[in-house]
Motif scaffolding. Structure first.
Motif, PDB file in Angstrom:
ATOM      1  N   ILE A 116      28.105  50.139  49.090  1.00  0.00           N
ATOM      2  CA  ILE A 116      29.315  50.965  49.220  1.00  0.00           C
ATOM      3  C   ILE A 116      29.416  51.531  50.634  1.00  0.00           C
ATOM      4  CG2 ILE A 116      30.515  53.004  48.337  1.00  0.00           C
ATOM      5  CD1 ILE A 116      29.030  52.525  45.652  1.00  0.00           C
ATOM      6  N   LYS A 117      30.472  51.153  51.341  1.00  0.00           N
ATOM      7  CA  LYS A 117      30.676  51.598  52.726  1.00  0.00           C
ATOM      8  C   LYS A 117      31.881  52.539  52.848  1.00  0.00           C
ATOM      9  CE  LYS A 117      27.365  48.955  53.937  1.00  0.00           C
ATOM     10  NZ  LYS A 117      26.049  49.632  54.044  1.00  0.00           N
ATOM     11  N   GLY A 118      32.699  52.560  51.824  1.00  0.00           N
ATOM     12  CA  GLY A 118      33.871  53.436  51.843  1.00  0.00           C
ATOM     13  C   GLY A 118      33.945  54.193  50.526  1.00  0.00           C
TER      14      GLY A 118
ATOM     15  N   VAL B  71      38.506  44.696  53.098  1.00  0.00           N
ATOM     16  CA  VAL B  71      38.915  45.873  53.887  1.00  0.00           C
ATOM     17  C   VAL B  71      37.716  46.729  54.287  1.00  0.00           C
ATOM     18  CG1 VAL B  71      41.230  45.903  52.882  1.00  0.00           C
ATOM     19  CG2 VAL B  71      39.415  47.268  51.818  1.00  0.00           C
ATOM     20  N   GLY B  72      36.513  46.259  53.988  1.00  0.00           N
ATOM     21  CA  GLY B  72      35.313  46.939  54.474  1.00  0.00           C
ATOM     22  C   GLY B  72      34.864  48.129  53.652  1.00  0.00           C
ATOM     23  N   ILE B  73      35.326  48.231  52.420  1.00  0.00           N
ATOM     24  CA  ILE B  73      34.896  49.356  51.586  1.00  0.00           C
ATOM     25  C   ILE B  73      33.571  49.035  50.893  1.00  0.00           C
ATOM     26  CG2 ILE B  73      35.509  50.702  49.507  1.00  0.00           C
ATOM     27  CD1 ILE B  73      38.372  50.790  50.532  1.00  0.00           C
ATOM     28  N   ILE B  74      33.329  47.759  50.618  1.00  0.00           N
ATOM     29  CA  ILE B  74      32.000  47.369  50.137  1.00  0.00           C
ATOM     30  C   ILE B  74      31.497  46.193  50.979  1.00  0.00           C
ATOM     31  CG2 ILE B  74      32.329  48.154  47.743  1.00  0.00           C
ATOM     32  CD1 ILE B  74      32.769  45.177  46.994  1.00  0.00           C
ATOM     33  N   GLU B  75      30.198  46.040  50.959  1.00  0.00           N
ATOM     34  CA  GLU B  75      29.587  44.917  51.646  1.00  0.00           C
ATOM     35  C   GLU B  75      29.305  43.851  50.608  1.00  0.00           C
ATOM     36  OE1 GLU B  75      26.931  46.099  55.392  1.00  0.00           O
ATOM     37  OE2 GLU B  75      25.796  45.688  53.572  1.00  0.00           O
ATOM     38  N   ARG B  76      30.012  42.768  50.684  1.00  0.00           N
ATOM     39  CA  ARG B  76      29.869  41.727  49.665  1.00  0.00           C
ATOM     40  C   ARG B  76      30.504  40.459  50.203  1.00  0.00           C
ATOM     41  NH1 ARG B  76      33.107  39.940  45.027  1.00  0.00           N
ATOM     42  NH2 ARG B  76      31.762  39.477  43.248  1.00  0.00           N
TER      43      ARG B  76
END
Lengths: 317, 317
Positions: free
Chosen positions: B66-68, B217-222
């Protein structure tokens, strides 16, 4: 008088939905006025008003063929199905017909009803819709004019009701019958009154008198009536909405039409389990109660009263 | 973290509470992106509940990705969900026709206002609807033409069956999606399945799509999935509507989500009393049957099917 079935919709299991109109005077002559009764099947006051109007016009036209000058069409209701079931909206899918205008004749059922009604009513000089409020309140009768109809406020005064509310238009208003009548150049008014589900004859008869007065002043009928009120213009900011801060049993102390003063107790709210008094609602201003919450259980932050502020109404005279 | 975003006391010993589950990285800055997943605005539309569950389950198990900020709001009309009611109980109004809401209006408008206030500031939002109880829908994103350029690229990341670009009617200006798009939150509306039911396959597919969007959109890393499904209507194809012209019982002949040919029989409207076929419904085009009527009782006008026409050949070439 000519009684007509304006249009009908068939049903699998019920009698066809027949929307009836009662036409007075001569079709296609001027001045002309259409009066449409409720689309909501719990608006009993409005059904009463429309039906009494048919009775009144029929009796006078029978006595004097020249009683009606021009043409009057009364459609007592558009939604008998819902009336017969105690439902507000269209029985099958609970849609509100009054958000379907101008309608679409190839669309869904309520769009087709709206389209057929609009086709029958969009060529009159004056157009009047009888409405109950959609929220849980009872209110003193008033004329509602949308902002786009501000140019005929003087015509609205012909009803002789105490208040003419100017409504700020929302996106939902653009799909209402009155808005679309306006677009097609009728002078369109909503007459709003009463409380859903029961007949308030006193309030309903005020609206009936107002319509008769309007028809007289617009030279649609040959009749004598009393002068009504001048019609106080109420802009959106002129109304104070008074909210409950507690939830519980709602004990009202003041009624619609009451003049109240700043600091006057309007209602009490009691805890519904232990009976404790948890709030006394106090008037924050001087004015007249135009709307009152109409149910004995109240939510926190519900609008308990709407008061037309005295100083605002005076400024708009 | 589960948080309460709105509370209002109800009359008898209960509080109406709106909740969200927030997933966020340890370090949050002003550049941290935020998405809100909203569902349950219509109380009889349950498909989104399963998506929220699957999404929360994945985020619980993959916190390191989780990045966002991901906010999940499963139940925006809790009493509607509890009573299988599309609208807001007691007031009988459609919450999704009362946005952006108002604190000085009735409770549904206050709830709408609270939802807007809490979602405000999100970079993205997804509003998940099932169809109503009458229709079964293939998963789709609906976008009004005015926002198409901005939203289609985002919707394509959901890898959903199709994106329907439609001409918005004014009433849609009172929806959650319109309110949020107007406030700068890019908001997509997903429709799928049928009211009162959960279609597990659709829920699983949409959850994968949402995770894909979050990765884009960069909210998770996957890892980002390859696109396989999306069709955009109104660029090279049209949507045809099939409405009943008779009342009766609708018996579909074809299954949902199949390709149909122009002139092919879609179903019949029958009269159980007389034993007659009242109407035979025929496909007006070649295309994908993406909407089919689920509830059999129909009136004139009832929507029976929608067909996404096969893409037209570009005649300019």
């Amino acid at each position: 008088m000519k009684e007509e079935v304006l249009f009908e919709i068939s049903s699998l299991s019920r009698n066809p939905l027949k929307v009836k109109g009662f036409r007075f005077g001569r079709e296609g002559t001027t001045p002309s006025c259409v009066i449409v009764g409720p689309m909501m099947g719990t608006a009993i006051d409005q059904l009463w008003i429309a039906s009494q109007l048919v009775r009144f016009l029929r009796q006078h036209e029978l006595a004097n063929a020249a009683f009606v000058k021009g043409e009057i069409l009364v459609i007592p209701t558009v939604n008998p199905y819902s009336f017969n079931m105690g439902k507000n909206f269209w029985p099958l899918d609970n849609t509100d017909i009054d958000v379907m205008f101008p309608g679409y004749d190839k669309g869904e059922t309520t769009q087709r009803i709206a389209s057929r009604l609009f086709e029958k009513t969009n060529n009159y000089d004056y157009a009047i819709l009888l409405e109950a409020r959609k929220d849980h309140v009872e209110c003193i009768p008033y004329v509602e004019v949308l902002e786009s109809g501000m140019s005929y406020i003087e015509d609205a005064r012909a009803f002789g009701l105490d208040f003419i509310h100017v409504k700020e238009e929302t996106p939902n208003d653009t799909v209402s019958l009155t808005y679309n009548w306006n677009v097609w150049n009728a002078k369109a008014f909503s007459l709003i009154s009463g409380k859903k589900g029961i007949l308030h004859k006193h309030e309903a008869n005020k609206v009936f008198d107002a319509i008769v007065r309007f028809l007289v002043k617009k030279e649609l009928i040959d009749f004598s009536t009393f002068e009504g009120s001048h019609g106080n213009l109420v802009m959106p900011n002129d109304v104070e909405a008074i909210k409950s801060s507690a939830a519980g049993l709602f004990d009202t102390l003041a009624n619609i039409g009451d003049s109240v003063v700043h600091g006057q107790p309007l209602a009490r709210i009691f805890n519904s389990l232990d009976g404790t008094l948890i709030q006394t609602i106090i008037s924050p201003c001087d004015g007249i109660i135009s709307c009152r919450y109409d149910y004995s259980l109240i939510f926190q932050n519900a609008i308990a009263y709407r008061i037309v502020k005295v100083e605002s109404a005076q400024n708009n005279l | 973290m589960i948080e309460e975003v709105f509370n209002v006391n109800l009359p008898v010993n209960e509080t109406l509470t709106l909740r969200r589950n927030r997933f966020s990285p340890e370090d949050i800055s002003t550049s941290t992106k935020r998405i809100s997943i909203v569902t349950g605005i219509h109380g009889d539309e349950i498909e989104g509940q399963y998506v929220c569950y699957l999404l929360a389950k994945w985020l619980n198990a993959n916190q390191h990705c989780i990045k966002g900020i991901v906010d999940i709001y499963p139940s925006m009309n809790p009493m509607g969900i509890d009573s299988i009611t599309r609208g807001f109980p007691f007031y009988d109004v459609d919450l999704n026709r009362n946005f952006p809401g108002n604190t000085a209006d009735f409770l549904p408008a206050q709830v709408a206002n609270a939802i807007v206030d809490t979602v405000r500031g999100s970079d993205f939002a997804i509003d998940i609807h099932a169809s109503n109880i009458f229709l079964r829908e293939l998963p789709q994103v609906r976008i009004s033409r005015s926002t198409a350029d901005e939203l289609i690229p985002l919707a394509e990341k959901l890898d959903i069956e199709f994106i329907w670009v439609h001409d918005a009617v004014t009433v849609l200006e009172s929806t959650f999606a319109h309110a949020m798009n107007s406030l700068g939150t890019k908001t997509l509306v997903v429709e799928m399945g049928v009211g009162m039911r959960i279609t597990k396959e659709y829920g699983q597919s949409l959850t994968r799509g949402i995770l894909n969007l979050l990765a884009h959109v960069g909210i998770i890393e996957r890892a980002v999935l390859p696109m396989t499904k999306t069709t955009v209507s109104n660029l090279h194809s049209e949507v045809f509507f099939v409405n009943a012209s008779k009342s009766g019982i609708f018996i579909p002949i074809l299954e949902h989500n199949v390709t149909v040919l122009k002139g092919e029989k879609l179903g019949e409207i029958i009269d159980p009393l007389s034993g007659r076929i009242e109407e035979t419904l025929i496909s007006p085009c070649n295309g994908l049957l993406f909407t089919i009527r689920e509830y059999p009782v129909v009136y004139e006008g009832s929507l029976l099917a929608r067909i996404l026409e096969d893409p037209k050949e570009d005649t300019a070439l």
